[in-house]
Enzyme design. Structure first.
Site, short mmCIF file in Angstrom:
data_model
loop_
_atom_site.label_atom_id
_atom_site.label_comp_id
_atom_site.label_asym_id
_atom_site.label_seq_id
_atom_site.Cartn_x
_atom_site.Cartn_y
_atom_site.Cartn_z
CB THR A 16 -0.94 0.01 1.22
OG1 THR A 16 -0.16 -0.08 2.42
CG2 THR A 16 -1.89 -1.18 1.17
CG HIS A 21 -2.16 -2.11 10.79
ND1 HIS A 21 -3.31 -1.43 10.46
CD2 HIS A 21 -2.18 -3.24 10.05
CE1 HIS A 21 -3.99 -2.12 9.56
NE2 HIS A 21 -3.32 -3.23 9.30
CG HIS A 22 2.92 -4.21 12.35
ND1 HIS A 22 3.89 -3.60 11.58
CD2 HIS A 22 2.11 -4.86 11.49
CE1 HIS A 22 3.68 -3.89 10.31
NE2 HIS A 22 2.61 -4.65 10.22
CG ASN A 44 -6.38 -7.53 4.34
OD1 ASN A 44 -6.29 -8.74 4.22
ND2 ASN A 44 -6.25 -6.90 5.49
CG PHE A 45 -3.86 -10.50 -1.18
CD1 PHE A 45 -4.36 -10.88 -2.42
CD2 PHE A 45 -2.91 -9.50 -1.14
CE1 PHE A 45 -3.92 -10.28 -3.58
CE2 PHE A 45 -2.46 -8.89 -2.29
CZ PHE A 45 -2.97 -9.28 -3.52
CE LYS A 51 -0.87 -0.63 7.13
NZ LYS A 51 -0.30 -1.36 5.97
CB ALA A 89 -5.92 -7.23 -2.67
N GLY A 148 -4.17 0.59 3.92
CA GLY A 148 -4.90 0.39 2.66
C GLY A 148 -6.26 -0.24 2.90
CB THR A 149 -7.40 -2.86 5.28
OG1 THR A 149 -6.47 -3.82 4.78
CG2 THR A 149 -8.71 -3.55 5.64
#
Length: 234
Positions: free
Chosen positions: A72, A130-131, A97-98, A134, A95, A140-141
């Site tokens: 992302t 998130h961690h 997120n996959f 990142k 994507a 991106g999600t």
């Protein structure tokens, strides 16, 4: 299937484990400094960094190698990649997120947004956690979730990352804390009650499995696709 891993960080290593378990071969592992011949691979999986993603993806398409990307932060050049892919008759999936669970969550978000659109009493917001490693914020999600709300709303037309606020925008809170693979929450709040949907990733296996499944699906195809195509949802 011979796979090139473009980006060999924590996600790349997790993808490697899943790919080997499913009988594939890793022929390229690149952390961004190595030289390699992308034509050795049948398909490439890009989980690099924003500064490298466009170059990685372009190189694959120019060499007729199907490529999927979960990186992302580079999407200002997404339309350029789509044009290149169509010009070269390539194969590409991006994507945010996959994960199968997250892609189901995307559809739940879209349906909930449609139902809430006529209820002016509720204010929508997004929180993503998130961690600390990142690099981009919001995730991106979270952006994909915001876009789903925007597409299904008559009043909301953009998103904003707090502390910035805008009228008619979905506010997004981005939290960075150690050892969190990814948590996303959609909240609709009113004076009377609150409605909330949430996805919590327990580890990176779901992301890795989805990426390998997408790569398996993409080989032999031509065009620009999404995880909806891979999973036949929506």
């Amino acid at each position: 299937m011979k796979i090139a891993l473009l980006g060999y960080g924590r996600m790349g290593k997790e993808i490697e484990k899943i790919a080997l378990q499913r009988g594939h071969e890793i022929v390229i592992k690149s952390s961004g400094k190595e030289t390699y011949d992308i034509t050795e691979a049948d398909v490439a999986i890009d989980f690099s960094i924003p500064l490298s993603a466009y170059k990685n993806i372009s190189n694959c398409i120019n060499n007729n190698i199907p490529v999927i990307s979960g990186t992302t932060g580079w999407l200002d050049k997404y339309n350029d990649i789509v044009s290149l892919c169509n010009q070269k008759n390539g194969a590409f999936i991006y994507a945010s997120n996959f994960s199968l669970g997250v892609n189901i969550f995307f559809e739940l978000n879209n349906q909930l947004a449609k139902m809430m659109d006529t209820l002016e009493e509720y204010n929508v917001s997004i929180e993503e956690i998130h961690h600390i490693k990142k690099l981009d914020a919001p995730s991106g999600t979270a952006i994909t979730l915001a876009e789903g709300i925007i597409e299904n709303s008559k009043e909301i037309n953009e998103w904003s990352l707090l502390p910035e606020t805008k009228d008619n925008a979905v506010p997004i809170t981005a939290v960075r804390t150690p050892e969190v693979p990814g948590t996303h929450t959609i909240s609709y709040d009113s004076e009377i009650d609150s409605i909330e949907i949430k996805h919590t990733a327990h580890n990176r296996k779901g992301f890795a499995l989805g990426a390998v499944v997408a790569a398996e699906w993409l080989v032999g195809k031509t065009g620009v696709f999404t995880m909806k195509d891979v999973l036949n949802i929506g």
